[in-house]
Design an enzyme around this catalytic site. Structure first.
Site, mmCIF file in Angstrom:
data_model
loop_
_atom_site.group_PDB
_atom_site.id
_atom_site.type_symbol
_atom_site.label_atom_id
_atom_site.label_comp_id
_atom_site.label_asym_id
_atom_site.label_seq_id
_atom_site.Cartn_x
_atom_site.Cartn_y
_atom_site.Cartn_z
ATOM 1 N N ASP A 279 39.203 67.245 -4.374
ATOM 2 C CA ASP A 279 39.281 68.697 -4.187
ATOM 3 C C ASP A 279 39.175 69.068 -2.708
ATOM 4 O OD1 ASP A 279 39.437 69.199 -6.934
ATOM 5 O OD2 ASP A 279 37.267 68.988 -7.130
ATOM 6 N N GLY A 280 38.374 68.290 -1.969
ATOM 7 C CA GLY A 280 38.214 68.554 -0.538
ATOM 8 C C GLY A 280 39.562 68.468 0.171
ATOM 9 N N ASN B 23 38.119 78.966 -2.826
ATOM 10 C CA ASN B 23 36.874 78.829 -3.591
ATOM 11 C C ASN B 23 35.921 80.002 -3.369
ATOM 12 O OD1 ASN B 23 37.190 76.458 -4.984
ATOM 13 N ND2 ASN B 23 36.058 75.178 -3.553
ATOM 14 N N ASP C 204 18.218 83.659 1.264
ATOM 15 C CA ASP C 204 18.970 82.752 2.155
ATOM 16 C C ASP C 204 20.403 83.218 2.380
ATOM 17 O OD1 ASP C 204 16.802 81.185 2.422
ATOM 18 O OD2 ASP C 204 17.619 79.414 1.426
ATOM 19 N N ALA D 191 32.517 75.339 -8.278
ATOM 20 C CA ALA D 191 32.127 74.614 -7.069
ATOM 21 C C ALA D 191 30.701 75.006 -6.662
ATOM 22 C CB ALA D 191 33.165 74.890 -5.983
ATOM 23 N N ASN E 81 29.301 77.775 -6.308
ATOM 24 C CA ASN E 81 28.807 78.817 -7.202
ATOM 25 C C ASN E 81 28.063 78.237 -8.397
ATOM 26 O OD1 ASN E 81 28.922 81.615 -8.511
ATOM 27 N ND2 ASN E 81 30.076 80.381 -9.991
ATOM 28 N N SER F 126 26.645 75.263 -8.662
ATOM 29 C CA SER F 126 25.391 74.611 -8.238
ATOM 30 C C SER F 126 24.281 75.638 -8.018
ATOM 31 C CB SER F 126 25.603 73.847 -6.931
ATOM 32 O OG SER F 126 26.614 72.904 -7.065
HETATM 33 P P1 NAP Z 1 33.092 68.678 -0.258
HETATM 34 O O1 NAP Z 1 32.258 67.499 -0.052
HETATM 35 O O2 NAP Z 1 34.545 68.670 0.092
HETATM 36 O O3 NAP Z 1 32.962 69.176 -1.790
HETATM 37 C C1 NAP Z 1 31.732 69.139 -2.469
HETATM 38 C C2 NAP Z 1 32.038 68.879 -3.944
HETATM 39 O O4 NAP Z 1 32.631 70.044 -4.529
HETATM 40 C C3 NAP Z 1 33.038 67.725 -4.158
HETATM 41 O O5 NAP Z 1 32.613 66.940 -5.240
HETATM 42 C C4 NAP Z 1 34.339 68.456 -4.483
HETATM 43 O O6 NAP Z 1 35.243 67.670 -5.284
HETATM 44 C C5 NAP Z 1 33.794 69.644 -5.267
HETATM 45 N N1 NAP Z 1 34.668 70.822 -5.394
HETATM 46 C C6 NAP Z 1 35.370 71.471 -4.443
HETATM 47 N N2 NAP Z 1 35.998 72.534 -4.975
HETATM 48 C C7 NAP Z 1 35.711 72.544 -6.298
HETATM 49 C C8 NAP Z 1 36.054 73.399 -7.384
HETATM 50 N N3 NAP Z 1 36.813 74.474 -7.219
HETATM 51 N N4 NAP Z 1 35.529 73.126 -8.616
HETATM 52 C C9 NAP Z 1 34.714 72.059 -8.786
HETATM 53 N N5 NAP Z 1 34.348 71.234 -7.802
HETATM 54 C C10 NAP Z 1 34.833 71.471 -6.570
HETATM 55 O O7 NAP Z 1 32.336 69.884 0.472
HETATM 56 P P2 NAP Z 1 32.724 70.857 1.656
HETATM 57 O O8 NAP Z 1 33.893 70.350 2.437
HETATM 58 O O9 NAP Z 1 31.459 71.174 2.361
HETATM 59 O O10 NAP Z 1 33.197 72.199 0.897
HETATM 60 C C11 NAP Z 1 34.280 72.249 -0.003
HETATM 61 C C12 NAP Z 1 33.802 72.966 -1.241
HETATM 62 O O11 NAP Z 1 32.725 72.245 -1.788
HETATM 63 C C13 NAP Z 1 33.257 74.364 -0.955
HETATM 64 O O12 NAP Z 1 34.262 75.333 -1.125
HETATM 65 C C14 NAP Z 1 32.117 74.520 -1.930
HETATM 66 O O13 NAP Z 1 32.468 75.257 -3.070
HETATM 67 C C15 NAP Z 1 31.794 73.126 -2.393
HETATM 68 N N6 NAP Z 1 30.410 72.818 -1.995
HETATM 69 C C16 NAP Z 1 29.484 72.696 -2.963
HETATM 70 C C17 NAP Z 1 28.166 72.501 -2.641
HETATM 71 C C18 NAP Z 1 27.163 72.390 -3.720
HETATM 72 O O14 NAP Z 1 27.586 72.339 -4.880
HETATM 73 N N7 NAP Z 1 25.878 72.406 -3.416
HETATM 74 C C19 NAP Z 1 27.773 72.415 -1.314
HETATM 75 C C20 NAP Z 1 28.758 72.537 -0.335
HETATM 76 C C21 NAP Z 1 30.075 72.742 -0.675
HETATM 77 P P3 NAP Z 1 35.876 66.273 -4.747
HETATM 78 O O15 NAP Z 1 34.776 65.260 -4.911
HETATM 79 O O16 NAP Z 1 37.029 66.000 -5.655
HETATM 80 O O17 NAP Z 1 36.288 66.496 -3.321
#
Ligand code: NAP
Length: 267
Positions: free
Chosen positions: A51-52, A125, A154, A166, A168, A170
């Site tokens: 997804d990234g 996202n 926060d 994503a 949201n 968590s």
């Molecule tokens: P990242 O490491 O690229 O992504 C974090 C995780 O979120 C990965 O497992 C990714 O899947 C998954 N993901 C991304 N979009 C998704 C979606 N629409 N539905 C379900 N899972 C999804 O992190 P990043 O580059 O910092 O940010 C990219 C996205 O990750 C952000 O838009 C944010 O929504 C999400 N994120 C989540 C958290 C958390 O859950 N605490 C923290 C930071 C960011 P893949 O493993 O396939 O790449």
């Protein structure tokens, strides 16, 4: 006659690069042209990674009208439709028009700074507004022009339906079917005490309402992140966030079902 063009984008992992090389060969053998550089005349973008990588491609190509198909070589692959073992099946189904398009709504924001400058934000996202360090921040939030709450904690995230699974999710936000045009405001560590009162659950809004966010002082420092890409700001006067008219389209093949995907990826 010009050949139909398909652009192949891949992240840098060895499995993605190997998959991209193999796919390019197979597409060319099937009569498609596969340009080396991004070409706006391509009819499809294949995105290889997780997804990234998909989010990166959406931003890199500036939310193109060309549809995407994702090949999952990443971790979760929620957006991604097929696996590297399914390349022949993908080409067969695509050539025979055995697919549908899943349109996903996006979110946009306009950030006005105290000095009069403006910053545009656009995400698939979510847009995250949060503290730069561990200090609490205070945001006056309005919906459709009506004041709703003084948020303390926060930060908040404003996610689309596509982003609901994503960050949201968590944070305890709801999973939303991408057929619904909406925005979801989810708090990050909201304070709910006699000193500070704010909503502790998500708020779901119809797609035609604008969210207004006004930092209390205009002096606080924030991190604003769009689809994981973050920047630091001070002196934000206001941020307006709403659903954007831009759609991102994903190819889906027979048997795709959003809720089945949720079940297999989350349970
Ligand atoms: P990242 O490491 O690229 O992504 C974090 C995780 O979120 C990965 O497992 C990714 O899947 C998954 N993901 C991304 N979009 C998704 C979606 N629409 N539905 C379900 N899972 C999804 O992190 P990043 O580059 O910092 O940010 C990219 C996205 O990750 C952000 O838009 C944010 O929504 C999400 N994120 C989540 C958290 C958390 O859950 N605490 C923290 C930071 C960011 P893949 O493993 O396939 O790449």
């Amino acid at each position: 006659m010009n050949k139909r063009k398909i652009y192949v984008y891949s992240n840098e992992t060895s499995v993605s690069i190997k998959t991209a090389d193999l796919l390019r060969k197979k597409l060319e053998q099937s009569g498609f042209e596969v340009p080396n550089d991004y070409d706006e005349e391509a009819e499809l973008i294949v995105c290889i990674g997780g997804d990234g990588a998909f989010l990166q491609a959406v931003h890199l190509f500036n939310f193109p009208h060309i549809p995407f198909i994702g090949i999952n070589t990443g971790h979760l692959g929620f957006f991604q439709e097929i696996n590297p073992e399914q390349l022949d099946e993908f080409i067969f189904n695509y050539k025979n028009n055995k697919y549908s398009l899943q349109p996903m709504t996006t979110v946009k924001g306009l950030m006005r700074m105290v000095d009069g400058s403006e910053v545009n934000l656009k995400g698939l996202n979510e847009i995250v507004i949060r503290n730069e360090d561990t200090h609490s921040i205070h945001l006056n939030i309005s919906i459709g022009g009506s004041f709703i709450e003084r948020f303390s904690g926060d930060g908040i995230i404003v996610s689309t339906a596509a982003g609901s699974t994503a960050y949201n999710y968590s944070l305890g936000g709801s999973i939303v079917d991408p057929r619904i045009k909406m925005l979801q405001i989810t708090p990050i560590a909201p304070m709910n005490t006699t000193a500070y009162r704010c909503f502790t659950s998500s708020i779901l809004l119809p797609g035609d309402l604008t969210i207004g966010i006004m930092p209390e002082t205009g002096k606080e420092r924030f991190v604003v992140a769009v689809d994981g890409e973050s920047n630091r700001y001070s002196c934000i006067k206001s941020i307006e966030i709403c659903v954007s008219n831009t759609l991102v389209n994903l190819l889906r093949f027979e048997g795709y079902d959003f809720w089945n995907k949720v079940k297999t990826k989350f349970l």
